[in-house]
Each structure stands twice: as C-alpha cells, then as structure tokens.
Design a protein around this motif. Structure first.
Motif, PDB file in Angstrom:
ATOM      1  N   VAL A 166       0.870  -1.178   0.000  1.00  0.00           N
ATOM      2  CA  VAL A 166       0.000   0.000   0.000  1.00  0.00           C
ATOM      3  C   VAL A 166       0.908   1.229   0.000  1.00  0.00           C
ATOM      4  O   VAL A 166       1.853   1.302   0.789  1.00  0.00           O
ATOM      5  CB  VAL A 166      -0.936   0.049   1.227  1.00  0.00           C
ATOM      6  N   VAL A 167       0.630   2.191  -0.883  1.00  0.00           N
ATOM      7  CA  VAL A 167       1.392   3.443  -0.926  1.00  0.00           C
ATOM      8  C   VAL A 167       0.411   4.607  -0.885  1.00  0.00           C
ATOM      9  O   VAL A 167      -0.513   4.671  -1.706  1.00  0.00           O
ATOM     10  CB  VAL A 167       2.265   3.542  -2.198  1.00  0.00           C
ATOM     11  N   ARG A 168       0.593   5.496   0.083  1.00  0.00           N
ATOM     12  CA  ARG A 168      -0.203   6.721   0.160  1.00  0.00           C
ATOM     13  C   ARG A 168       0.702   7.918  -0.085  1.00  0.00           C
ATOM     14  O   ARG A 168       1.757   8.052   0.547  1.00  0.00           O
ATOM     15  CB  ARG A 168      -0.895   6.843   1.516  1.00  0.00           C
ATOM     16  N   ILE A 169       0.274   8.809  -0.972  1.00  0.00           N
ATOM     17  CA  ILE A 169       1.029   9.998  -1.345  1.00  0.00           C
ATOM     18  C   ILE A 169       0.242  11.222  -0.898  1.00  0.00           C
ATOM     19  O   ILE A 169      -0.873  11.449  -1.373  1.00  0.00           O
ATOM     20  CB  ILE A 169       1.280  10.052  -2.865  1.00  0.00           C
ATOM     21  N   HIS A 170       0.805  11.996   0.020  1.00  0.00           N
ATOM     22  CA  HIS A 170       0.176  13.230   0.498  1.00  0.00           C
ATOM     23  C   HIS A 170       0.847  14.415  -0.199  1.00  0.00           C
ATOM     24  O   HIS A 170       2.076  14.548  -0.153  1.00  0.00           O
ATOM     25  CB  HIS A 170       0.338  13.384   2.008  1.00  0.00           C
ATOM     26  N   ALA A 171       0.043  15.268  -0.830  1.00  0.00           N
ATOM     27  CA  ALA A 171       0.542  16.473  -1.499  1.00  0.00           C
ATOM     28  C   ALA A 171      -0.049  17.696  -0.816  1.00  0.00           C
ATOM     29  O   ALA A 171      -1.186  17.657  -0.320  1.00  0.00           O
ATOM     30  CB  ALA A 171       0.183  16.454  -2.981  1.00  0.00           C
ATOM     31  N   PHE A 172       0.695  18.812  -0.812  1.00  0.00           N
ATOM     32  CA  PHE A 172       0.314  19.992  -0.054  1.00  0.00           C
ATOM     33  C   PHE A 172       0.330  21.232  -0.937  1.00  0.00           C
ATOM     34  O   PHE A 172       1.231  21.402  -1.764  1.00  0.00           O
ATOM     35  CB  PHE A 172       1.267  20.183   1.129  1.00  0.00           C
ATOM     36  N   ALA A 173      -0.655  22.094  -0.744  1.00  0.00           N
ATOM     37  CA  ALA A 173      -0.814  23.285  -1.572  1.00  0.00           C
ATOM     38  C   ALA A 173       0.427  24.172  -1.501  1.00  0.00           C
ATOM     39  O   ALA A 173       0.939  24.457  -0.419  1.00  0.00           O
ATOM     40  CB  ALA A 173      -2.046  24.067  -1.113  1.00  0.00           C
ATOM     41  N   GLY A 174       0.910  24.588  -2.677  1.00  0.00           N
ATOM     42  CA  GLY A 174       2.028  25.516  -2.759  1.00  0.00           C
ATOM     43  C   GLY A 174       3.375  24.922  -2.435  1.00  0.00           C
ATOM     44  O   GLY A 174       4.361  25.652  -2.350  1.00  0.00           O
ATOM     45  N   ARG A 175       3.459  23.588  -2.272  1.00  0.00           N
ATOM     46  CA  ARG A 175       4.702  22.978  -1.837  1.00  0.00           C
ATOM     47  C   ARG A 175       5.188  21.935  -2.855  1.00  0.00           C
ATOM     48  O   ARG A 175       4.381  21.327  -3.567  1.00  0.00           O
ATOM     49  CB  ARG A 175       4.525  22.312  -0.475  1.00  0.00           C
ATOM     50  N   SER A 176       6.506  21.738  -2.867  1.00  0.00           N
ATOM     51  CA  SER A 176       7.102  20.768  -3.791  1.00  0.00           C
ATOM     52  C   SER A 176       7.570  19.519  -3.062  1.00  0.00           C
ATOM     53  O   SER A 176       8.372  18.754  -3.599  1.00  0.00           O
ATOM     54  CB  SER A 176       8.285  21.405  -4.535  1.00  0.00           C
ATOM     55  N   ASP A 177       7.094  19.310  -1.825  1.00  0.00           N
ATOM     56  CA  ASP A 177       7.438  18.093  -1.100  1.00  0.00           C
ATOM     57  C   ASP A 177       6.217  17.193  -0.997  1.00  0.00           C
ATOM     58  O   ASP A 177       5.077  17.661  -0.939  1.00  0.00           O
ATOM     59  CB  ASP A 177       7.980  18.420   0.293  1.00  0.00           C
ATOM     60  N   LEU A 178       6.465  15.895  -0.981  1.00  0.00           N
ATOM     61  CA  LEU A 178       5.424  14.887  -0.845  1.00  0.00           C
ATOM     62  C   LEU A 178       5.727  14.038   0.383  1.00  0.00           C
ATOM     63  O   LEU A 178       6.877  13.668   0.620  1.00  0.00           O
ATOM     64  CB  LEU A 178       5.376  13.980  -2.082  1.00  0.00           C
ATOM     65  N   LYS A 179       4.687  13.735   1.146  1.00  0.00           N
ATOM     66  CA  LYS A 179       4.843  12.802   2.260  1.00  0.00           C
ATOM     67  C   LYS A 179       4.300  11.448   1.805  1.00  0.00           C
ATOM     68  O   LYS A 179       3.188  11.364   1.298  1.00  0.00           O
ATOM     69  CB  LYS A 179       4.105  13.291   3.502  1.00  0.00           C
ATOM     70  N   VAL A 180       5.104  10.412   1.962  1.00  0.00           N
ATOM     71  CA  VAL A 180       4.782   9.089   1.433  1.00  0.00           C
ATOM     72  C   VAL A 180       4.736   8.087   2.582  1.00  0.00           C
ATOM     73  O   VAL A 180       5.608   8.090   3.460  1.00  0.00           O
ATOM     74  CB  VAL A 180       5.832   8.645   0.390  1.00  0.00           C
ATOM     75  N   PHE A 181       3.714   7.228   2.574  1.00  0.00           N
ATOM     76  CA  PHE A 181       3.591   6.122   3.512  1.00  0.00           C
ATOM     77  C   PHE A 181       3.602   4.827   2.699  1.00  0.00           C
ATOM     78  O   PHE A 181       2.690   4.579   1.915  1.00  0.00           O
ATOM     79  CB  PHE A 181       2.300   6.221   4.329  1.00  0.00           C
ATOM     80  N   HIS A 182       4.646   4.029   2.889  1.00  0.00           N
ATOM     81  CA  HIS A 182       4.807   2.767   2.149  1.00  0.00           C
ATOM     82  C   HIS A 182       4.589   1.623   3.128  1.00  0.00           C
ATOM     83  O   HIS A 182       5.319   1.484   4.117  1.00  0.00           O
ATOM     84  CB  HIS A 182       6.202   2.707   1.534  1.00  0.00           C
ATOM     85  N   THR A 183       3.588   0.792   2.861  1.00  0.00           N
ATOM     86  CA  THR A 183       3.242  -0.332   3.731  1.00  0.00           C
ATOM     87  C   THR A 183       3.472  -1.646   3.003  1.00  0.00           C
ATOM     88  O   THR A 183       3.043  -1.815   1.853  1.00  0.00           O
ATOM     89  CB  THR A 183       1.775  -0.253   4.185  1.00  0.00           C
ATOM     90  N   PHE A 184       4.154  -2.563   3.674  1.00  0.00           N
ATOM     91  CA  PHE A 184       4.356  -3.926   3.178  1.00  0.00           C
ATOM     92  C   PHE A 184       3.536  -4.866   4.047  1.00  0.00           C
ATOM     93  O   PHE A 184       3.624  -4.818   5.279  1.00  0.00           O
ATOM     94  CB  PHE A 184       5.836  -4.300   3.230  1.00  0.00           C
ATOM     95  N   VAL A 185       2.707  -5.721   3.421  1.00  0.00           N
ATOM     96  CA  VAL A 185       1.856  -6.670   4.146  1.00  0.00           C
ATOM     97  C   VAL A 185       2.272  -8.079   3.755  1.00  0.00           C
ATOM     98  O   VAL A 185       2.237  -8.440   2.566  1.00  0.00           O
ATOM     99  CB  VAL A 185       0.363  -6.450   3.849  1.00  0.00           C
ATOM    100  N   PHE A 186       2.657  -8.867   4.740  1.00  0.00           N
ATOM    101  CA  PHE A 186       3.124 -10.230   4.466  1.00  0.00           C
ATOM    102  C   PHE A 186       1.926 -11.182   4.455  1.00  0.00           C
ATOM    103  O   PHE A 186       1.207 -11.317   5.448  1.00  0.00           O
ATOM    104  CB  PHE A 186       4.116 -10.677   5.538  1.00  0.00           C
TER     105      PHE A 186
END
Length: 428
Positions: A166-186
């Motif tokens: 599972v990958v969640r990508i958070h983007a923010f107004a006026g910004r060039s950075d992304l916050k990413v949550f990478h989940t591995f499920v066994f």
C-alpha cells in the motif's frame, strides 16, 4: 453542525485558510464531535503560536491543490509541483514537473525502474507495476492537502504474485514536497518465504537537462556529519548506501572505482538547524564510514535540480537503508534493506514468562509502514533545515480546560490529591 461553518483564527484573530473533514458526531444531538483540521504555518525551533477553532468564513488559500482523474491517470497540481500516477501498473510517480521561474522542469519520468519492489530469497524480483489489477484512488481532495492511495500485490515477470503493498502519497498546496507512507503486508508462507528486500524506487530525469549527462552530486548525513561527493561516471557498479544496521551502528558506503582527487569529497559538521560548524576534505578511493546514528537523509542533485528524501524514525526502525543508483539515476528508499540479513517471519514456539503458556507465532497479515518525505528542489542545494525538521514534529496541545468542558473524552475527574494521592503524584 457542518464543517463549512468552521474557520481557524491565528494569534492575531485573523482567519487563515484551513481544510476540514468530519470524523464523528455526538450521538445525543448530532452535532460535530471530532473534526480533522489541516492548516499551514511556519514555526522556528522552540517557537510557539496559538490557533483557535471558531465559527466563521474559511478564506480560500492563495494556492490550492487541483486533482483531476481520468481512466488512466490521477493528476495532482500543488502549484509548485505537478505529478501523475497511473491507475494500473503502479510505478509510483509516472511523471512529475517542478515549477520554476518561467516554466516547468520535468524531474521524474518513471518506467520499469519506478515503483515498489520485493525480492525473495531466490533473488526473484516482484514489482508493483506487474499488477494490472491494483487499485488507485483519491482518498482526500481538499484545497490544502490531497491524498492518493494505491494498493496491490508484487508480481514477478512470470505473473506470480507475492505479498501486498500500500502506498499513500500526500501532497500539499504551494509545496514541492510529498509525504509518502509505504506499507508492506506479508501474506506468504512464513516457513518458506524469506524476504531479501522491500523498497520504493524513484527514477529522476536528469537527462532532461540536455543531451550531455550533467554533473551529479549525492549528499547524506551520518551522525552530525554531512557528506557530499561527486558521481563521476556511468558505471553500473557504482552506488551510495546509507544503512542503519542496528541500534548504535550506522554505515555509509560509497564506491567509485575511480580515485577521487583530494577535495572531491566534502564533509561538513553541522548543528541541528543545518548551520555548518566545520568542514574537512578527505581523500577516498573506496570507503566505509561508520557512526552511531543515521538520521535517514539523502540528496541527489545536479546544478539544475535535485531530490531529497528524509525517512522518519530511520535510525530507530532498523534495519533501514537508502540508496542512490547512478546508472539509472534512481533514488531507492528501503523498507527492508537489500544489504543485510533476510526478513525471516517463520513460526516459533515461545513460552510466556508471565502465564507459562506456550504460544505459536504466525506472521501472515503482518504489516510494516515506513513514512518519508520527498522534496524536489531547484538548484543543487538541498533544504537541510527542512529535512531535519521532518524528524521533529510540532507539539500540538489543547487547553486542558477546553477538553474538560467539551466532555469529548467523557467526564474527567478534577485534581484530587486527597482522594487519589498516588495517582495525582504520578501525573504531576
């Protein structure tokens, strides 16, 4: 009763742009109980400010996020960064453009090098872009923050699936950075499936700056030292790795296969704000640097642009690894390191010292999530204070009297040292 009745006031009493999402309501009268609030504010280390939730008009932001969905892509524009995500064969950011004065610059153009990868014990590779049935959807789409969520399985070249991601990508107004949550499920066989590597790959498009391959520099942090070194050629065997091997032991590997002239590697001692305290220019051929703690920060840049990554709790959630592969200009963030012992989730019997009962572990369904920030920047210099700040979050507190009056946690017993001396002493 409705989130569109809410606004946020700053310490001067002025309403600032905010984003609201209803989370729950009071059962008794149906009014709002919990609301998720997004806002943007700059704070220096040690500073504080006050915000108030109030009834009133919520002003629009100067820049707002736009999200456009088609059958093939999800397109997000923050005003500073524009990117697209494929709805099938997920390879993380299919393309991304960084806004600069006078136009845009293509910074990511991912193909088979991009996405989420897992490697089993036999060194078989499984990729997220092998999954034609993955699900990509927009979970949130507000004026200040948008979230794109992708879910699927790792698939090898023969179509064999292996464990979920599972990958969640958070983007923010006026910004060039992304916050990413990478989940591995066994969801494999704990007795048979050993995992060598779980990683997310971001290929950078340095070729777009011209036909001639530009000069590239990679930088990373180990303890309080900030290392910078040039990338000299296109050898496929070159690499740079930052590894937190275990508690109290971090390693930095860089391999050039070419002697670096004196002064080519720059080492700077910095303070927590990113201020340089001292510099050194050592000489290396092939080097392994060791330290106690790696903050999980790495940058890969040309004179035109670069990308930085800051992995949260990198040193604490060991083993961990970040890599630069210059042959493909790929930045790799490893949830489980490629170099080191395999992830072994086999069952084992263990007798509890508390109950004396014997239990059998089962790792099926076990998940691990890694959180990191990717920052695209113009020019060769990373924003080191911003990257360091990703490890230290804002401490957000509500007035205890406000919490008691709203009864959002139910009835709270007042301070009562006579009736509960031991509890009150512990709380104090």
């Amino acid at each position: 009763r409705r989130v569109n009745e809410l606004c946020v006031l700053d310490d001067s009493g002025k309403a600032i742009p905010a984003q609201f999402r209803e989370l729950s309501r009071w059962r008794s009268n149906g009014s709002l109980k919990w609301v998720l609030v997004d806002l943007q504010s700059d704070l220096a280390a040690g500073d504080s400010t006050e915000f108030r939730l109030a009834k009133g008009a919520n002003p629009p932001p100067d820049q707002r996020i736009s999200v456009h969905e088609t059958e093939r892509y999800v397109r997000v524009d923050t005003g500073a960064l524009r990117f697209m995500v494929r709805r099938t064969k997920f390879n993380f950011l299919r393309k991304a453009w960084l806004r600069e004065d006078g136009g845009e610059r293509l910074v990511v153009d991912a193909g088979s090098e991009g996405g989420v990868r897992a490697i089993d014990w036999e060194k078989r590779e499984y990729w997220s872009h092998g999954d034609t049935n993955c699900v990509v959807e927009v979970e949130e789409s507000g004026p200040l923050r948008a979230v794109v969520c992708a879910k699927g399985v790792h698939v090898d070249a023969e179509g064999k699936p292996f464990c979920r991601w599972v990958v969640r990508i958070h983007a923010f107004a006026g910004r060039s950075d992304l916050k990413v949550f990478h989940t591995f499920v066994f969801d494999g066989d704990p007795e048979k499936d050993l995992i060598r590597d779980v990683s997310l790959h971001l290929p950078l498009d340095f070729q777009a700056t011209g036909k001639k391959r530009p000069g590239r520099v990679t930088s990373m942090m180990l303890d309080n030292d900030w290392f910078s070194l040039p990338v000299l050629n296109d050898s496929g065997r070159k690499y740079v790795e930052l590894i937190q091997e275990r508690d109290g032991l971090a390693k930095l590997y860089f391999e050039t296969f070419n002697k670096l002239p004196l002064g080519q590697i720059d080492v700077a001692r910095i303070d927590p704000t990113g201020e340089v305290i001292s510099r050194a220019r050592p000489f290396y051929y092939q080097a392994i640097e060791t330290g106690r703690r790696a903050p999980g920060i790495m940058d890969y840049s040309t004179p035109e642009f670069g990308a930085s990554v800051a992995v949260r709790h990198f040193a604490e959630q060991h083993p961990n690894e970040i890599q630069i592969h210059p042959a493909s200009d790929t930045l790799r963030v490893h949830l489980w390191p490629e170099h080191g012992d395999a992830m072994n989730l086999s069952r084992g019997r263990q007798r509890s010292a508390y109950s004396g009962q014997e239990g059998i572990g089962n790792a099926v369904g076990l998940g691990k999530t890694q959180e990191f920030t990717i920052h695209f920047h113009s020019g060769p210099e990373p924003d080191l204070p911003f990257l360091l700040a990703q490890e230290k979050r804002v401490l957000f507190m509500l007035d205890p009297d406000y919490i008691a009056r709203t009864k959002v946690f139910g009835e709270l017993h007042p301070h009562d040292p006579e009736s509960y001396p031991e509890i009150e002493k512990a709380l104090e």
